[in-house]
Design a protein around this motif. Sequence first.
Motif, PDB file in Angstrom:
ATOM      1  N   ASP A   1     -81.932  95.210  29.229  1.00 59.90           N
ATOM      2  CA  ASP A   1     -82.907  95.461  29.987  1.00 59.90           C
ATOM      3  C   ASP A   1     -82.777  96.830  31.066  1.00 59.90           C
ATOM      4  O   ASP A   1     -83.603  97.169  32.228  1.00 59.90           O
TER       5      ASP A   1
ATOM      6  N   TRP B   1     -86.241  98.372  31.546  1.00 59.86           N
ATOM      7  CA  TRP B   1     -87.589  97.786  32.526  1.00 59.86           C
ATOM      8  C   TRP B   1     -88.164  98.151  33.645  1.00 59.86           C
ATOM      9  O   TRP B   1     -89.844  98.477  33.871  1.00 59.86           O
TER      10      TRP B   1
ATOM     11  N   LEU C   1     -95.032  94.861  28.465  1.00 53.73           N
ATOM     12  CA  LEU C   1     -95.134  94.641  27.383  1.00 53.73           C
ATOM     13  C   LEU C   1     -95.069  95.438  26.413  1.00 53.73           C
ATOM     14  O   LEU C   1     -97.033  95.276  26.582  1.00 53.73           O
ATOM     15  N   PRO C   2     -95.568  95.340  25.451  1.00 51.83           N
ATOM     16  CA  PRO C   2     -94.452  95.561  24.631  1.00 51.83           C
ATOM     17  C   PRO C   2     -94.276  96.933  24.533  1.00 51.83           C
ATOM     18  O   PRO C   2     -92.730  97.085  23.937  1.00 51.83           O
TER      19      PRO C   2
ATOM     20  N   HIS D   1     -84.050  90.864  21.244  1.00 49.69           N
ATOM     21  CA  HIS D   1     -83.823  90.018  22.277  1.00 49.69           C
ATOM     22  C   HIS D   1     -85.841  89.650  22.178  1.00 49.69           C
ATOM     23  O   HIS D   1     -85.647  88.884  23.139  1.00 49.69           O
ATOM     24  N   ALA D   2     -86.176  90.760  22.383  1.00 49.27           N
ATOM     25  CA  ALA D   2     -87.639  90.270  22.063  1.00 49.27           C
ATOM     26  C   ALA D   2     -88.607  89.679  20.973  1.00 49.27           C
ATOM     27  O   ALA D   2     -88.454  90.650  20.159  1.00 49.27           O
ATOM     28  N   ASP D   3     -89.586  88.722  21.046  1.00 51.55           N
ATOM     29  CA  ASP D   3     -89.908  88.322  19.799  1.00 51.55           C
ATOM     30  C   ASP D   3     -90.676  89.338  19.592  1.00 51.55           C
ATOM     31  O   ASP D   3     -90.999  89.173  18.370  1.00 51.55           O
TER      32      ASP D   3
ATOM     33  N   THR E   1     -91.549  92.501  18.831  1.00 51.01           N
ATOM     34  CA  THR E   1     -90.365  94.000  18.383  1.00 51.01           C
ATOM     35  C   THR E   1     -90.487  93.387  16.987  1.00 51.01           C
ATOM     36  O   THR E   1     -91.026  94.157  16.302  1.00 51.01           O
TER      37      THR E   1
ATOM     38  N   GLU F   1     -82.143  85.225  29.168  1.00 50.97           N
ATOM     39  CA  GLU F   1     -83.386  83.899  30.010  1.00 50.97           C
ATOM     40  C   GLU F   1     -82.386  83.088  30.865  1.00 50.97           C
ATOM     41  O   GLU F   1     -82.510  83.475  32.060  1.00 50.97           O
TER      42      GLU F   1
ATOM     43  N   ASP G   1     -86.993  79.931  25.500  1.00 53.47           N
ATOM     44  CA  ASP G   1     -85.676  81.201  24.823  1.00 53.47           C
ATOM     45  C   ASP G   1     -84.695  80.614  25.675  1.00 53.47           C
ATOM     46  O   ASP G   1     -83.745  79.914  24.468  1.00 53.47           O
TER      47      ASP G   1
END
Length: 193
Positions: free
Chosen positions: A57, A60, A66-67, A93-95, A97, A114, A156
């Motif tokens: 992260d 961040w 996002l994205p 780790h991010a769906d 992508t 998470e 998650d």
Amino acid sequence: MNRDQAWSIVCEFIQSDALRRHSLAVEACVLAYAHKFAAEGHSVDPEIWSVTALLHDFDWEIHPQLPDHPIKGEAILKERGVSDEIRRAILSHADFTGVPRESLLEKTLFACDELAGFLTAISYVKPTRSILDVEVKSVRKKMKDKAFARAVNRDDIVNGAAGLKMDLDVHITFCIEAMQQHASELGLERVAP
């Protein structure tokens, strides 16, 4: 890239103590799994797992939408010489992508991210504000309370444990214990109520 270099990047890009501690909490969980899996005979490089967790992260604050996160952050890491393996795990780790979680590292990072944030939130509402007083039953109860820590995606957490082929309670217990080992570093030691 080694852990010290990764932490330097974290400190360069993240000003928030809470977000830095989140990176450390995820690292505690991921690194504990690295040692567990290594002991089970898996080929695991704990340094790579540590670096991945710390950096997941890092962007961040500069890419809070996002994205953009973690996609734009991945380009920064590539410029800094971070390996394909680490960058791919961070993207996975991010769906959204589109990078599927295939390696054990990728599945572990997703499973811990998470949950580490959720365990921290639960620690903060304890009278002692400590991870040392967090129990699985309170985690499961808080998971049902949609008003609590709304930003944490419960699916998650559940899917992360499933991705590791672990019982959810066993996964939660494992991460609690990993974070307890680093309570001081995470700012989650007991305080007088």
